[in-house]
Design an enzyme around this catalytic site. Structure first.
Site, PDB file in Angstrom:
ATOM      1  N   TYR A 290     -14.953   4.315 -13.389  1.00 41.44           N
ATOM      2  CA  TYR A 290     -14.918   3.100 -12.286  1.00 41.44           C
ATOM      3  C   TYR A 290     -15.608   2.016 -12.877  1.00 41.44           C
ATOM      4  CZ  TYR A 290     -15.544   0.512  -7.934  1.00 41.44           C
ATOM      5  OH  TYR A 290     -15.556  -0.217  -7.060  1.00 41.44           O
TER       6      TYR A 290
ATOM      7  N   LYS B  20     -13.442  -1.993 -13.734  1.00 40.44           N
ATOM      8  CA  LYS B  20     -14.220  -3.086 -12.795  1.00 40.44           C
ATOM      9  C   LYS B  20     -14.471  -3.991 -14.351  1.00 40.44           C
ATOM     10  CE  LYS B  20     -13.256  -2.262  -8.805  1.00 40.44           C
ATOM     11  NZ  LYS B  20     -12.044  -2.763  -8.206  1.00 40.44           N
TER      12      LYS B  20
ATOM     13  N   ASP C  34       0.917  -1.105   0.011  1.00 39.33           N
ATOM     14  CA  ASP C  34      -0.091  -0.135  -0.045  1.00 39.33           C
ATOM     15  C   ASP C  34       0.925   1.215  -0.001  1.00 39.33           C
ATOM     16  OD1 ASP C  34      -2.367   1.776   0.398  1.00 39.33           O
ATOM     17  OD2 ASP C  34      -3.308   0.352   1.379  1.00 39.33           O
TER      18      ASP C  34
END
Length: 279
Positions: free
Chosen positions: A153, A157, A33
């Site tokens: 978005y 996906k 991260d």
């Protein structure tokens, strides 16, 4: 025997919960991260992805048993494409050698039920072609035209779920004994959705787009447990799937028949197989 997992997005949300569950079970987890993890890496660019993958593989001693890419963004900007698609696909490809050294390698990543929503076909195609420059350019145009409402978005996906389906049966993945799957959550209660779900209007809008008749909004652990099973040694044959763990949103939106649209194409395919077998 302990397995070694690499989890992106491990500092918050689904990634953090998944890492916590695995550590409680005695597994080795290498989190990736921006901060507060074992590998501080930026998955929004090519160099950052390769560097993070190399460091994770080194910390794992060269052998990684499972990778669970959870890192993702939901902002209506090009960076969402960079992280949600290329930050998963390129990162995973970089870790293939380390996965290949495992006796039971597995991969499961986080998609979304947003993959069922309207998308930009041009943007999806650019991502699947591996053309990051073009994909970012298209996303930039979409963001400029509609800063607060665009299909960036959902397109990211849709593309990652299609990438999983396309790559799973190839020699590099299925041929190497590596199940490759995705999980598509509904509305998960995480820092990413906190502000949206804080108001009555936000909840109403969310529930209109993501109807969840089974138990409503879900905790991150509901996704984490599925990701963990998909990357366990018990999963020997499930691959290429996007599993909709969404409280029933998929079934409400798509109904009971998700097959017949392709019946004619499948009939032709089986006829071709039959013809080849008769020759």
């Amino acid at each position: 025997m302990s397995r070694t997992y690499v989890i992106t997005g491990a500092a918050s949300g689904i990634g953090k919960v998944t890492a916590e569950i695995l550590r409680e079970r005695g597994e080795t987890v290498i989190g990736v991260d921006l901060k507060d993890v074992e590998v501080a890496g930026d998955l929004s660019n090519h160099e950052g992805r390769l560097a993070a993958a190399a460091e994770a593989a080194q910390l794992a001693g060269g052998t990684v048993d499972a990778v669970i890419p959870c890192a993702g963004l939901s902002v209506m900007k090009p960076v969402t494409v960079a992280v949600n698609f290329f930050g998963m696909a390129e990162f995973l490809e970089a870790l293939l050698p380390a996965l290949g050294r495992s006796e039971a390698p597995r991969v499961a990543l986080v998609s979304s039920m947003a993959s069922l929503q309207p998308v930009s076909t041009a943007l999806v195609d650019a991502m699947l072609a591996g053309d990051e420059e073009q994909a970012l350019s298209i996303a930039g145009s979409l963001a400029e035209a509609s800063p607060e409402s665009n299909p960036i978005y959902s397109s990211s996906k849709r593309a990652i779920s299609r990438w999983v389906r396309r790559e799973a049966p190839t020699e590099a993945w299925g041929g190497a004994g590596i199940p490759l799957n995705a999980v598509a959550p509904g509305t998960v209660v995480t820092p990413m959705t906190k502000d949206l779900l804080a108001s009555e209007r936000g909840r109403a809008m969310t529930d209109a787009y993501v109807p969840m008749p089974l138990n409503s909004h879900q905790g991150a652990e509901s996704i984490a447990h599925l990701l963990i099973w998909l990357t366990s040694v018990e999963n020997t044959h499930c691959t290429g799937q996007t599993v909709y763990c969404d409280g029933g949103a998929d079934t409400v939106l798509r109904g009971d028949d998700v097959w017949s649209w392709n019946d004619e194409a499948m009939a032709r395919k089986f006829q071709e197989i039959g013809a080849r077998l008769r020759d």
